[in-house]
Design an enzyme around this catalytic site. Structure first.
Site, PDB file in Angstrom:
ATOM      1  N   GLY A 186      44.618  37.823  35.463  1.00  0.00           N
ATOM      2  CA  GLY A 186      45.062  38.748  34.432  1.00  0.00           C
ATOM      3  C   GLY A 186      45.655  37.963  33.277  1.00  0.00           C
TER       4      GLY A 186
ATOM      5  N   SER B 268      50.327  35.751  32.380  1.00  0.00           N
ATOM      6  CA  SER B 268      49.135  35.563  33.202  1.00  0.00           C
ATOM      7  C   SER B 268      49.504  35.653  34.676  1.00  0.00           C
ATOM      8  CB  SER B 268      48.493  34.204  32.896  1.00  0.00           C
ATOM      9  OG  SER B 268      47.253  34.068  33.578  1.00  0.00           O
ATOM     10  N   ASP B 269      48.568  36.141  35.471  1.00  0.00           N
ATOM     11  CA  ASP B 269      48.763  36.190  36.914  1.00  0.00           C
ATOM     12  C   ASP B 269      47.397  36.059  37.571  1.00  0.00           C
ATOM     13  OD1 ASP B 269      51.045  36.808  38.947  1.00  0.00           O
ATOM     14  OD2 ASP B 269      49.299  37.908  39.691  1.00  0.00           O
ATOM     15  N   GLN B 270      47.363  35.436  38.733  1.00  0.00           N
ATOM     16  CA  GLN B 270      46.075  35.168  39.381  1.00  0.00           C
ATOM     17  C   GLN B 270      46.136  35.439  40.873  1.00  0.00           C
ATOM     18  OE1 GLN B 270      44.597  31.046  40.251  1.00  0.00           O
ATOM     19  NE2 GLN B 270      43.069  31.553  38.712  1.00  0.00           N
TER      20      GLN B 270
END
Length: 199
Positions: free
Chosen positions: A110, A73-75
């Protein structure tokens, strides 16, 4: 006849926020720090960046495994079409929240789930918009002093006192605002045969 063993879950992150979120679904997972260069590419949008990095993180961890499901995950926070980073200092947090006062910030997260054995990939980008009420400098300073949101993109913790800064939240999953869209993740796990209610 015994049930087949469920695949081991791996969270490709050492973020305490993401660990706490995943604990809502299951406590049975391992964490691993992915070795990924997070530098944005030229002309890359926030959506493209989190899409690429979520997958890269999951694949980096999956590469060292023979089996298991890896969550990446990425933000990023976006304001006026610009990516907003973590403030790191109280001065930067004050400047960010002053700019956000009376405006909206969109968070794009993501999410990737990679099956290390089959190579199957599921990937999505989840948006969530936060509308700030009009804030005074006294309110902003008091908030920063009390919650110290210096390691949070956007300079607030929505799961804590930061909720007092907002006039409206818009999105499908409030967990995505903290960094891991659990509703979408749960569906991805179901697609891989993992039902957290029946584990």
């Amino acid at each position: 006849m015994t049930e087949p063993a469920l695949p081991t879950l791996y969270l490709a992150s050492t973020s305490s926020y993401r660990r706490q979120l995943l604990n809502k679904l299951t406590t049975e997972f391992h964490t691993a720090k992915p070795q990924v260069d997070e530098t944005p590419l030229a002309n890359e949008t926030a959506e493209q960046l989190v899409h690429r990095l979520a997958l890269a993180k999951a694949q980096a961890v999956a590469a060292g495994l023979s089996s298991g499901l890896v969550i990446g995950s990425d933000q990023m926070a976006v304001f006026n079409q610009h990516i907003i980073g973590k403030p790191h200092t109280a001065e930067n947090a004050l400047a960010q929240l002053r700019r956000f006062s009376g405006n909206s910030v969109t968070f794009v997260t993501g999410l990737a789930l990679v099956n290390a054995q089959s190579g199957n990939i599921q990937l999505c980008v989840e948006p969530f918009t936060v509308s700030f009420r009009t804030l005074t400098d006294a309110e902003i300073t008091a908030y920063i002093t009390r919650e110290q949101p210096l390691d949070c993109a956007g300079s607030f913790k929505s799961e804590g006192l930061g909720i007092s800064l907002f006039s409206k939240l818009s999105g499908d999953d409030p967990n995505s605002l903290i960094g891991l869209p659990l509703i979408r993740l749960n569906q991805m796990l179901l697609n891989e045969g993992v039902n957290v209610l029946l584990k």
